[in-house]
Design a protein around this motif. Structure first.
Motif, PDB file in Angstrom:
ATOM      1  N   LYS A 187       0.833  -1.191   0.000  1.00  0.00           N
ATOM      2  CA  LYS A 187       0.000   0.000   0.000  1.00  0.00           C
ATOM      3  C   LYS A 187       0.875   1.251   0.000  1.00  0.00           C
ATOM      4  O   LYS A 187       2.005   1.244   0.513  1.00  0.00           O
ATOM      5  N   THR A 188       0.340   2.319  -0.574  1.00  0.00           N
ATOM      6  CA  THR A 188       0.972   3.636  -0.519  1.00  0.00           C
ATOM      7  C   THR A 188       0.244   4.439   0.551  1.00  0.00           C
ATOM      8  O   THR A 188      -0.965   4.678   0.415  1.00  0.00           O
ATOM      9  N   ILE A 189       0.954   4.839   1.597  1.00  0.00           N
ATOM     10  CA  ILE A 189       0.311   5.532   2.713  1.00  0.00           C
ATOM     11  C   ILE A 189       0.821   6.965   2.799  1.00  0.00           C
ATOM     12  O   ILE A 189       2.033   7.205   2.814  1.00  0.00           O
ATOM     13  N   VAL A 190      -0.125   7.901   2.835  1.00  0.00           N
ATOM     14  CA  VAL A 190       0.191   9.306   3.057  1.00  0.00           C
ATOM     15  C   VAL A 190      -0.592   9.735   4.286  1.00  0.00           C
ATOM     16  O   VAL A 190      -1.821   9.608   4.324  1.00  0.00           O
ATOM     17  N   MET A 191       0.107  10.227   5.304  1.00  0.00           N
ATOM     18  CA  MET A 191      -0.587  10.583   6.536  1.00  0.00           C
ATOM     19  C   MET A 191      -0.094  11.902   7.115  1.00  0.00           C
ATOM     20  O   MET A 191       1.065  12.288   6.927  1.00  0.00           O
ATOM     21  N   VAL A 192      -1.003  12.574   7.790  1.00  0.00           N
ATOM     22  CA  VAL A 192      -0.655  13.750   8.571  1.00  0.00           C
ATOM     23  C   VAL A 192      -0.356  13.279   9.984  1.00  0.00           C
ATOM     24  O   VAL A 192      -1.152  12.547  10.575  1.00  0.00           O
ATOM     25  N   LEU A 193       0.793  13.688  10.517  1.00  0.00           N
ATOM     26  CA  LEU A 193       1.153  13.325  11.882  1.00  0.00           C
ATOM     27  C   LEU A 193       1.501  14.571  12.683  1.00  0.00           C
ATOM     28  O   LEU A 193       2.178  15.472  12.178  1.00  0.00           O
ATOM     29  N   HIS A 194       1.032  14.587  13.917  1.00  0.00           N
ATOM     30  CA  HIS A 194       1.336  15.698  14.814  1.00  0.00           C
ATOM     31  C   HIS A 194       2.684  15.490  15.506  1.00  0.00           C
ATOM     32  O   HIS A 194       3.414  16.438  15.758  1.00  0.00           O
ATOM     33  N   ASP A 195       2.986  14.242  15.793  1.00  0.00           N
ATOM     34  CA  ASP A 195       4.218  13.893  16.500  1.00  0.00           C
ATOM     35  C   ASP A 195       5.363  13.772  15.488  1.00  0.00           C
ATOM     36  O   ASP A 195       5.442  12.801  14.735  1.00  0.00           O
ATOM     37  N   ILE A 196       6.254  14.745  15.493  1.00  0.00           N
ATOM     38  CA  ILE A 196       7.335  14.772  14.502  1.00  0.00           C
ATOM     39  C   ILE A 196       8.321  13.640  14.728  1.00  0.00           C
ATOM     40  O   ILE A 196       8.859  13.066  13.774  1.00  0.00           O
TER      41      ILE A 196
END
Length: 257
Positions: A187-196
């Motif tokens: 799978k190709t996953i693109v995510m927004v993360l708050h924890d850098i």
């Protein structure tokens, strides 16, 4: 492969992201990071065709995303939002929602659909919860159910908006390990993360944003070495090696006056 060319987008004719040029690589994990309000979720929604851009073009495998019918697009792209109302239904029925793009007019699941849902539940280790109501589950368990639903949707591209928000540290790490598992499933996953720190540790690529634009899009090491994170957040950072396997971890702290 999903590509954004010269994308400008926003809400009510107000530009939030501008001049976006980026290609999300296949079978990889990309994390979008940046300060609150910098346009992370807007970029994610635009890439998933949930928000129409003011200008520019988005393509999937070379085809204009706006020309793909919604039902066909739902077989290629899955989007899991950050905030959603917890439905009054069983775990099994919610995961079955992932099969809706494939069901006929009667919306009746076939044997194949039931088998895919069963496998998705097994992959997320949710078998014992399949007949439980979503209201009865913890936040971490619910998030795993939503990921099982996405898995049942069987798309090549998965967009996740803050998948670890509001979870305790144990469930945060469990969800991120599931994301790694999805990558192994091609799978190709693109995510927004708050924890850098988690973004740097779990991603193949980091997209760092500021004021609606991409500052740098590169490997975690290259992004860390650029010190753009320090500059944008006005912090200091260090990279340390932990344990016998010398796993990279990241520390962030305020600059002293």
């Amino acid at each position: 492969m999903i590509r954004l060319n010269n994308i400008t987008a926003g809400y009510n004719k107000v530009e939030i992201i501008k001049n976006i040029n980026i290609t999300f690589e296949e079978e990889s994990i990309t994390s979008i990071v940046g300060k609150n309000g910098c346009g992370k979720t807007t970029l994610l929604k635009t890439a998933a065709n949930l928000l129409k851009p003011f200008s520019g073009e988005i393509t999937i495998s070379g085809k204009d995303i706006s020309c793909i019918p919604n039902k066909e697009l739902a077989k290629k792209v899955a989007f899991l939002p950050q905030n959603r109302t917890v439905p009054n239904m069983t775990v099994y029925n919610l995961v079955m929602h992932g099969r809706y793009p494939y069901l006929g007019f009667s919306r009746t699941p076939e044997k194949k659909d039931k088998e895919i849902v069963k496998n998705a539940l097994e992959n997320m280790r949710l078998n014992k919860y399949m007949n439980e109501n979503m209201w009865e589950l913890s936040g971490g368990q619910r998030q795993k159910v939503y990921l099982a639903m996405v898995l049942a949707q069987n798309t090549d591209i998965i967009f996740l908006d803050e998948p670890t928000t509001y979870l305790d540290i144990n469930h945060q790490l469990e969800i991120l390990e599931i994301v790694k598992k999805l990558k192994k499933m091609k799978k190709t996953i693109v995510m927004v993360l708050h924890d850098i720190s988690n973004a740097l540790s779990y991603s193949d690529k980091i997209c760092l944003m500021d004021n609606g634009e991409i500052v740098i899009y590169d490997t975690p090491q290259a992004v860390f070495d650029s010190k753009d994170i320090d500059r944008i957040f006005n912090i200091n950072s260090e990279q340390v090696l932990v344990g016998k396997e010398a796993v990279k971890q990241y520390l962030f702290y305020l600059k002293k006056n």
